[in-house]
Design a protein around this motif. Structure first.
Motif, mmCIF file in Angstrom:
data_model
loop_
_atom_site.group_PDB
_atom_site.id
_atom_site.type_symbol
_atom_site.label_atom_id
_atom_site.label_comp_id
_atom_site.label_asym_id
_atom_site.label_seq_id
_atom_site.Cartn_x
_atom_site.Cartn_y
_atom_site.Cartn_z
ATOM 1 N N ASP A 56 28.382 42.484 28.673
ATOM 2 C CA ASP A 56 27.360 43.270 28.463
ATOM 3 C C ASP A 56 27.406 44.550 29.045
ATOM 4 O O ASP A 56 26.602 45.744 28.990
ATOM 5 N N ILE A 57 28.417 44.576 30.249
ATOM 6 C CA ILE A 57 28.464 46.021 30.887
ATOM 7 C C ILE A 57 28.845 46.874 30.131
ATOM 8 O O ILE A 57 29.914 46.960 29.644
ATOM 9 N N LYS A 58 28.073 48.101 30.278
ATOM 10 C CA LYS A 58 28.310 49.272 29.481
ATOM 11 C C LYS A 58 29.349 50.313 30.170
ATOM 12 O O LYS A 58 30.099 50.856 29.559
ATOM 13 N N GLU A 59 29.438 50.316 31.382
ATOM 14 C CA GLU A 59 30.173 51.330 32.447
ATOM 15 C C GLU A 59 31.483 50.819 32.612
ATOM 16 O O GLU A 59 31.630 49.420 33.044
ATOM 17 N N PRO A 60 32.382 51.370 32.063
ATOM 18 C CA PRO A 60 33.777 50.657 32.054
ATOM 19 C C PRO A 60 34.235 50.158 33.369
ATOM 20 O O PRO A 60 34.993 49.301 33.340
ATOM 21 N N THR A 61 34.212 51.147 34.434
ATOM 22 C CA THR A 61 34.834 50.728 35.827
ATOM 23 C C THR A 61 33.964 49.388 36.392
ATOM 24 O O THR A 61 34.764 48.599 36.791
ATOM 25 N N MET A 62 32.921 49.540 36.181
ATOM 26 C CA MET A 62 32.017 48.463 36.494
ATOM 27 C C MET A 62 32.368 47.149 36.124
ATOM 28 O O MET A 62 32.661 46.063 36.485
ATOM 29 N N GLN A 63 32.724 47.237 34.626
ATOM 30 C CA GLN A 63 33.158 45.929 33.773
ATOM 31 C C GLN A 63 34.291 45.663 34.327
ATOM 32 O O GLN A 63 34.736 44.441 34.541
ATOM 33 N N GLU A 64 35.491 46.679 34.689
ATOM 34 C CA GLU A 64 36.757 46.049 35.100
ATOM 35 C C GLU A 64 36.554 45.185 36.471
ATOM 36 O O GLU A 64 37.110 44.344 36.807
ATOM 37 N N ILE A 65 35.685 45.836 37.337
ATOM 38 C CA ILE A 65 35.655 45.239 38.671
ATOM 39 C C ILE A 65 34.820 43.741 38.183
ATOM 40 O O ILE A 65 35.353 42.906 38.980
ATOM 41 N N ARG A 66 34.034 43.728 37.412
ATOM 42 C CA ARG A 66 33.183 42.300 37.362
ATOM 43 C C ARG A 66 34.178 41.444 36.412
ATOM 44 O O ARG A 66 34.108 40.142 36.764
ATOM 45 N N TYR A 67 35.083 42.059 35.640
ATOM 46 C CA TYR A 67 36.155 41.042 35.138
ATOM 47 C C TYR A 67 36.992 40.686 36.340
ATOM 48 O O TYR A 67 37.215 39.151 36.378
ATOM 49 N N LEU A 68 37.312 41.399 37.134
ATOM 50 C CA LEU A 68 38.038 40.554 38.356
ATOM 51 C C LEU A 68 37.378 39.650 38.972
ATOM 52 O O LEU A 68 37.827 38.542 39.415
ATOM 53 N N ASP A 69 36.139 40.086 39.569
ATOM 54 C CA ASP A 69 35.309 39.191 40.333
ATOM 55 C C ASP A 69 35.136 37.802 39.392
ATOM 56 O O ASP A 69 35.195 36.731 40.161
#
Length: 117
Positions: free
Chosen positions: A85-98
């Motif tokens: 559900d994360i809309k901001e692409p960079t934050m979504q990538e960081i959270r994918y890694l997390d």
């Protein structure tokens, strides 16, 4: 912590925490590296160069050579937020890694972490 502060943090500053989290649960640095390379398309050598350069998260993900198309299969909650559900692409990538590091630490098999059927 604001998104800007997270984006400007270097991957190298967080990387030892990923390794520590994995190793506390009997997993390895090479598995962490495999996850990062799978997610981004960086080779092991390129990953090591990014760590040496102290590349920030925003740049690391912006210039990822080949973001894995299967990363969109990563679902679930990390840091209280659904990654899908994360809309901001960079934050979504960081959270994918997390999320992937979290799955590793929880003992999930690598083929499941890497979304291989």
């Amino acid at each position: 912590m604001s998104n800007h502060r997270i984006y400007t943090m270097s991957l190298a500053s967080v990387y030892p925490l990923y390794i520590s989290k994995a190793e506390k649960k009997g997993r390895t640095k090479s598995e962490v590296d495999e996850i990062i390379c799978w997610l981004t398309g960086y080779t092991q050598e390129e990953l090591e160069e990014q760590l040496k350069r102290q590349t920030d998260f925003e740049t690391f993900f912006k210039y990822a050579p080949l973001p894995n198309p299967s990363r969109t299969l990563i679902k679930g909650v990390i840091c209280g937020v659904r990654v899908e559900d994360i809309k901001e692409p960079t934050m979504q990538e960081i959270r994918y890694l997390d999320k992937l590091i979290d799955e590793l630490a929880k003992g999930k098999a690598m083929d499941k972490i890497l979304r291989e059927k």
